[in-house]
Write an enzyme that holds these catalytic residues in place. Structure first.
Site, PDB file in Angstrom:
ATOM      1  CB  ILE A 179      -0.934  -0.005   1.224  1.00 57.95           C
ATOM      2  CG1 ILE A 179      -1.936  -1.172   1.116  1.00 57.95           C
ATOM      3  CG2 ILE A 179      -1.689   1.318   1.337  1.00 57.95           C
ATOM      4  CD1 ILE A 179      -2.791  -1.355   2.338  1.00 57.95           C
TER       5      ILE A 179
ATOM      6  CE1 TYR B 203      -0.272  -6.991  10.388  1.00 55.95           C
ATOM      7  CE2 TYR B 203      -2.516  -7.858  10.461  1.00 55.95           C
ATOM      8  CZ  TYR B 203      -1.577  -6.992   9.918  1.00 55.95           C
ATOM      9  OH  TYR B 203      -1.943  -6.117   8.926  1.00 55.95           O
TER      10      TYR B 203
END
Length: 279
Positions: free
Chosen positions: A68, A216
């Site tokens: 991204i 995460y």
């Protein structure tokens, strides 16, 4: 009979050809939709920049070497009034046009502090216009990997690093009473819903233990909670407006953690169906 065997073989060939043609058509349709979504996203971003960039836009992005962050940097620099400061791991300092690459290692707090100073100066200079900090860098390391501070690499990269970077910039802006608003975008994740963040995991960050089933997700949940808690104070004291955004299921290299490297390229058609383009 031989005639019957020949007819059956011919039928199989025809069926195989039809199946291959259908599969090829499906791939073309999926690819077409994928490219159309990407074109629409890029066009919409340029429309927003025309509306909001002002006389001079300055944007800081962490983790801009892939995924991204890389796509965002490539699209932002297309606008003639936007300059970029990119914090990248394992990259040498360089400058090309309106884009400057600066080494940033989120696992090293000294590196974060040095980058924060340069980012603040970069954002404070120039004509009035869009100012943005995008905390994009993230990893998904094995749970057993730790930094020299006794914290997991995932926690430090995904939460502690962005936290320190933003707070250091905020302190400078508060002291100097910066007049140009700064938008802070913390890239979160839909997987934060899997988090079991509690006091035990918070003690882990303080170095009193090491136990986490989904680091995460936990680190991304912590990023969301910190953004929520600090948003109002950052706005009042530092003229900073913090937001946490979840991009959804995006086709990035994070999938390499779940597939063997040799299999990853073969999953491209499936990923095009399941995930959004990075644009």
């Amino acid at each position: 009979s031989c005639r019957g065997c020949f007819a059956a073989m011919r039928l199989r060939v025809l069926l195989l050809g039809a199946a291959s043609g259908a599969a090829g058509l499906c791939v073309l349709v999926v690819t077409g939709k994928h490219l159309l979504r990407r074109a629409r996203a890029r066009r919409r971003l340029q429309e927003l920049l025309e509306e909001w960039v002002g006389a001079e836009g300055r944007v800081v992005i962490t983790g801009a070497t892939s995924g991204i962050g890389q796509e965002l940097a490539q699209q932002l620099v297309r606008h003639p009034s936007v300059s970029l400061l990119l914090g990248c791991q394992d990259e040498e300092r360089s400058e090309e046009g309106r884009s400057k690459i600066v080494p940033l290692e989120l696992l090293d707090f000294d590196s974060v502090q040095k980058f924060a100073e340069e980012a603040h100066t970069f954002l404070a200079e120039g004509s009035e216009g869009l100012r943005m900090l995008v905390n994009n860098a993230a990893v998904k390391e094995p749970e057993s990997s730790q930094t020299k501070f006794g914290v997991s690499r995932t926690w430090q990269t995904n939460f502690l690093g962005p936290f320190l970077l933003t707070e250091l910039i905020a302190r400078r802006r508060e002291n100097e009473r910066s007049s140009i608003p700064l938008c802070v975008v913390n890239v979160a994740s839909g997987r934060e819903n899997e988090s079991k963040l509690d006091d035990v995991l918070l003690d882990t960050l303080a170095g009193r233990g090491f136990s986490s089933s989904n680091e995460y997700a936990d680190s991304k949940r912590a990023l969301l909670l910190w953004t929520s808690v600090r948003a109002q104070s950052l706005a009042f004291k530092g003229n900073m407006f913090a937001h946490a955004v979840t991009p959804g299921k995006v086709d990035t290299r994070f999938g390499l953690y779940d597939f063997p490297s040799w299999l990853w390229p073969l999953t491209k058609p499936i990923r095009m169906l399941m995930f959004r383009a990075r644009a």
